[in-house]
Design a protein around this motif. Structure first.
Motif, PDB file in Angstrom:
ATOM      1  N   SER A  10       0.809  -1.219   0.000  1.00  0.00           N
ATOM      2  CA  SER A  10       0.000   0.000   0.000  1.00  0.00           C
ATOM      3  C   SER A  10       0.846   1.275   0.000  1.00  0.00           C
ATOM      4  O   SER A  10       0.371   2.345  -0.413  1.00  0.00           O
ATOM      5  CB  SER A  10      -0.946   0.004   1.201  1.00  0.00           C
ATOM      6  OG  SER A  10      -0.215  -0.099   2.413  1.00  0.00           O
ATOM      7  N   ASN A  11       2.099   1.174   0.449  1.00  0.00           N
ATOM      8  CA  ASN A  11       2.978   2.348   0.444  1.00  0.00           C
ATOM      9  C   ASN A  11       3.110   2.942  -0.953  1.00  0.00           C
ATOM     10  O   ASN A  11       3.234   4.155  -1.138  1.00  0.00           O
ATOM     11  CB  ASN A  11       4.388   1.984   0.934  1.00  0.00           C
ATOM     12  CG  ASN A  11       4.428   1.651   2.413  1.00  0.00           C
ATOM     13  OD1 ASN A  11       3.481   1.893   3.137  1.00  0.00           O
ATOM     14  ND2 ASN A  11       5.539   1.083   2.850  1.00  0.00           N
ATOM     15  N   PHE A  12       3.104   2.051  -1.952  1.00  0.00           N
ATOM     16  CA  PHE A  12       3.384   2.468  -3.327  1.00  0.00           C
ATOM     17  C   PHE A  12       2.340   3.455  -3.848  1.00  0.00           C
ATOM     18  O   PHE A  12       2.605   4.213  -4.781  1.00  0.00           O
ATOM     19  CB  PHE A  12       3.458   1.230  -4.228  1.00  0.00           C
ATOM     20  CG  PHE A  12       4.177   1.476  -5.523  1.00  0.00           C
ATOM     21  CD1 PHE A  12       5.501   1.870  -5.538  1.00  0.00           C
ATOM     22  CD2 PHE A  12       3.533   1.297  -6.737  1.00  0.00           C
ATOM     23  CE1 PHE A  12       6.173   2.091  -6.728  1.00  0.00           C
ATOM     24  CE2 PHE A  12       4.187   1.511  -7.941  1.00  0.00           C
ATOM     25  CZ  PHE A  12       5.512   1.907  -7.936  1.00  0.00           C
ATOM     26  N   GLU A  17       2.181  11.358  -5.061  1.00  0.00           N
ATOM     27  CA  GLU A  17       2.373  12.619  -4.341  1.00  0.00           C
ATOM     28  C   GLU A  17       3.534  13.423  -4.920  1.00  0.00           C
ATOM     29  O   GLU A  17       3.568  14.653  -4.824  1.00  0.00           O
ATOM     30  CB  GLU A  17       2.602  12.360  -2.852  1.00  0.00           C
ATOM     31  CG  GLU A  17       1.376  11.789  -2.147  1.00  0.00           C
ATOM     32  CD  GLU A  17       1.619  11.524  -0.672  1.00  0.00           C
ATOM     33  OE1 GLU A  17       2.346  12.315  -0.035  1.00  0.00           O
ATOM     34  OE2 GLU A  17       1.078  10.517  -0.158  1.00  0.00           O
ATOM     35  N   PHE A  18       4.496  12.709  -5.539  1.00  0.00           N
ATOM     36  CA  PHE A  18       5.639  13.411  -6.125  1.00  0.00           C
ATOM     37  C   PHE A  18       5.232  14.255  -7.330  1.00  0.00           C
ATOM     38  O   PHE A  18       5.949  15.175  -7.709  1.00  0.00           O
ATOM     39  CB  PHE A  18       6.742  12.415  -6.504  1.00  0.00           C
ATOM     40  CG  PHE A  18       7.489  11.878  -5.325  1.00  0.00           C
ATOM     41  CD1 PHE A  18       8.437  12.650  -4.683  1.00  0.00           C
ATOM     42  CD2 PHE A  18       7.238  10.604  -4.845  1.00  0.00           C
ATOM     43  CE1 PHE A  18       9.134  12.177  -3.578  1.00  0.00           C
ATOM     44  CE2 PHE A  18       7.919  10.102  -3.749  1.00  0.00           C
ATOM     45  CZ  PHE A  18       8.871  10.896  -3.105  1.00  0.00           C
ATOM     46  N   ALA A 207      10.866   4.872  -6.277  1.00  0.00           N
ATOM     47  CA  ALA A 207       9.942   4.003  -5.539  1.00  0.00           C
ATOM     48  C   ALA A 207      10.225   4.034  -4.044  1.00  0.00           C
ATOM     49  O   ALA A 207       9.297   4.054  -3.222  1.00  0.00           O
ATOM     50  CB  ALA A 207      10.038   2.572  -6.069  1.00  0.00           C
ATOM     51  N   HIS A 208      11.506   4.065  -3.688  1.00  0.00           N
ATOM     52  CA  HIS A 208      11.844   4.142  -2.265  1.00  0.00           C
ATOM     53  C   HIS A 208      11.463   5.491  -1.654  1.00  0.00           C
ATOM     54  O   HIS A 208      11.455   5.637  -0.432  1.00  0.00           O
ATOM     55  CB  HIS A 208      13.344   3.872  -2.058  1.00  0.00           C
ATOM     56  CG  HIS A 208      13.696   2.420  -2.115  1.00  0.00           C
ATOM     57  ND1 HIS A 208      13.909   1.752  -3.290  1.00  0.00           N
ATOM     58  CD2 HIS A 208      13.857   1.499  -1.138  1.00  0.00           C
ATOM     59  CE1 HIS A 208      14.200   0.492  -3.050  1.00  0.00           C
ATOM     60  NE2 HIS A 208      14.166   0.298  -1.751  1.00  0.00           N
ATOM     61  N   ASN A 211       8.886   5.564   1.016  1.00  0.00           N
ATOM     62  CA  ASN A 211       9.354   5.347   2.395  1.00  0.00           C
ATOM     63  C   ASN A 211       9.842   6.631   3.004  1.00  0.00           C
ATOM     64  O   ASN A 211       9.679   6.864   4.208  1.00  0.00           O
ATOM     65  CB  ASN A 211      10.453   4.284   2.415  1.00  0.00           C
ATOM     66  CG  ASN A 211       9.934   2.905   2.165  1.00  0.00           C
ATOM     67  OD1 ASN A 211       9.351   2.641   1.119  1.00  0.00           O
ATOM     68  ND2 ASN A 211      10.097   1.991   3.111  1.00  0.00           N
ATOM     69  N   ALA A 212      10.442   7.489   2.155  1.00  0.00           N
ATOM     70  CA  ALA A 212      10.893   8.805   2.653  1.00  0.00           C
ATOM     71  C   ALA A 212       9.670   9.629   3.084  1.00  0.00           C
ATOM     72  O   ALA A 212       9.707  10.292   4.120  1.00  0.00           O
ATOM     73  CB  ALA A 212      11.663   9.520   1.563  1.00  0.00           C
ATOM     74  N   LEU A 213       8.594   9.547   2.300  1.00  0.00           N
ATOM     75  CA  LEU A 213       7.381  10.283   2.671  1.00  0.00           C
ATOM     76  C   LEU A 213       6.826   9.763   3.990  1.00  0.00           C
ATOM     77  O   LEU A 213       6.413  10.546   4.860  1.00  0.00           O
ATOM     78  CB  LEU A 213       6.332  10.153   1.567  1.00  0.00           C
ATOM     79  CG  LEU A 213       6.672  10.783   0.217  1.00  0.00           C
ATOM     80  CD1 LEU A 213       5.585  10.474  -0.805  1.00  0.00           C
ATOM     81  CD2 LEU A 213       6.868  12.282   0.344  1.00  0.00           C
ATOM     82  N   ASN A 214       6.797   8.439   4.157  1.00  0.00           N
ATOM     83  CA  ASN A 214       6.321   7.851   5.404  1.00  0.00           C
ATOM     84  C   ASN A 214       7.155   8.308   6.594  1.00  0.00           C
ATOM     85  O   ASN A 214       6.631   8.667   7.656  1.00  0.00           O
ATOM     86  CB  ASN A 214       6.337   6.327   5.317  1.00  0.00           C
ATOM     87  CG  ASN A 214       5.223   5.776   4.441  1.00  0.00           C
ATOM     88  OD1 ASN A 214       4.266   6.473   4.129  1.00  0.00           O
ATOM     89  ND2 ASN A 214       5.361   4.525   4.045  1.00  0.00           N
TER      90      ASN A 214
END
Length: 218
Positions: A10-12, A17-18, A207-208, A211-214
């Protein structure tokens, strides 16, 4: 999501947002990615197999999940996918092995300003004396991996070239470009394989970013 869980499918969904945070660069990447994966001199199926191999080289779980689903849509068999992954495995390991010749030069205090020369690769066979069992087992694995199977030798060499450009191993690039020419890979086919590798390596970084956004939003 648990704070201890760093990767969930679900992170993907946050990738979009970018498009608001860095719109021009994001749109430019998406356009490049689509063109790199589009059918051309190489089929969409082979490009997706290359993408799967490269995703296993970058170690991006989002890329693996996405491109395995895409390659399945292209009707690639599980055997073909497996062989592509094995080529990636051999090339990633082979990059470490190939750089061993630089270790031999450093250990022996070779006085040469050039860190990479094609001739250095001739030292690789010294590992058969230094660590024969492991070296011979690797060579056997590497040779078996590159044999024709569900994928042709030509397809495997194109996958190998793409992965070599991700590992950044100049010896591997040199060897597999020469092998590819022997099996009639064209410069156009070569270029498209490299473009897929480029898109996937860049895509892994993007893609990673989810994770930076999280992490930022915690």
């Amino acid at each position: 999501m648990s704070n201890d869980s760093l990767y969930q499918k679900s992170n993907f969904s946050r990738l979009g947002e970018f498009s608001k945070l860095s719109p021009e660069a994001f749109r430019a990447f998406v356009t490049f990615d689509q063109k790199a994966l589009a059918e051309g001199h190489l089929t969409s199926k082979l490009k997706e197999l290359i993408a799967v191999a490269v995703a296993h080289t970058t170690g991006c779980p989002y890329c693996i999940d996405l491109h395995v689903k895409q390659v399945k849509k292209q009707e690639a068999s599980k055997e073909e996918m497996s062989e592509a992954i094995m080529v990636a495995t051999a090339l990633k390991a082979g990059s470490a092995m190939a750089h061993g010749v630089n270790a031999l030069n450093a250990y022996d205090e070779v006085e040469d300003e050039e860190l990479y020369k094609a001739s250095y690769f001739n030292r690789l066979r010294e590992f058969s004396r230094l660590n024969g069992d492991a070296f011979n087992a690797f060579i056997s694995f590497d040779q078996q991996t590159m044999k024709a199977g569900a994928l042709s030798v030509k397809e495997k060499e194109l996958i190998a070239i793409a992965v070599a450009h991700v590992t950044g191993c100049p010896y591997c690039i040199d060897v597999h470009i020469k092998n590819a020419k022997k099996v009639q890979v064209t410069k156009e086919e070569l270029s498209e394989a490299i473009m897929v590798a480029t898109a996937l390596k860049a895509g892994s970084a993007l893609a990673h970013g989810v994770n930076a956004l999280n992490a930022y939003d915690e």
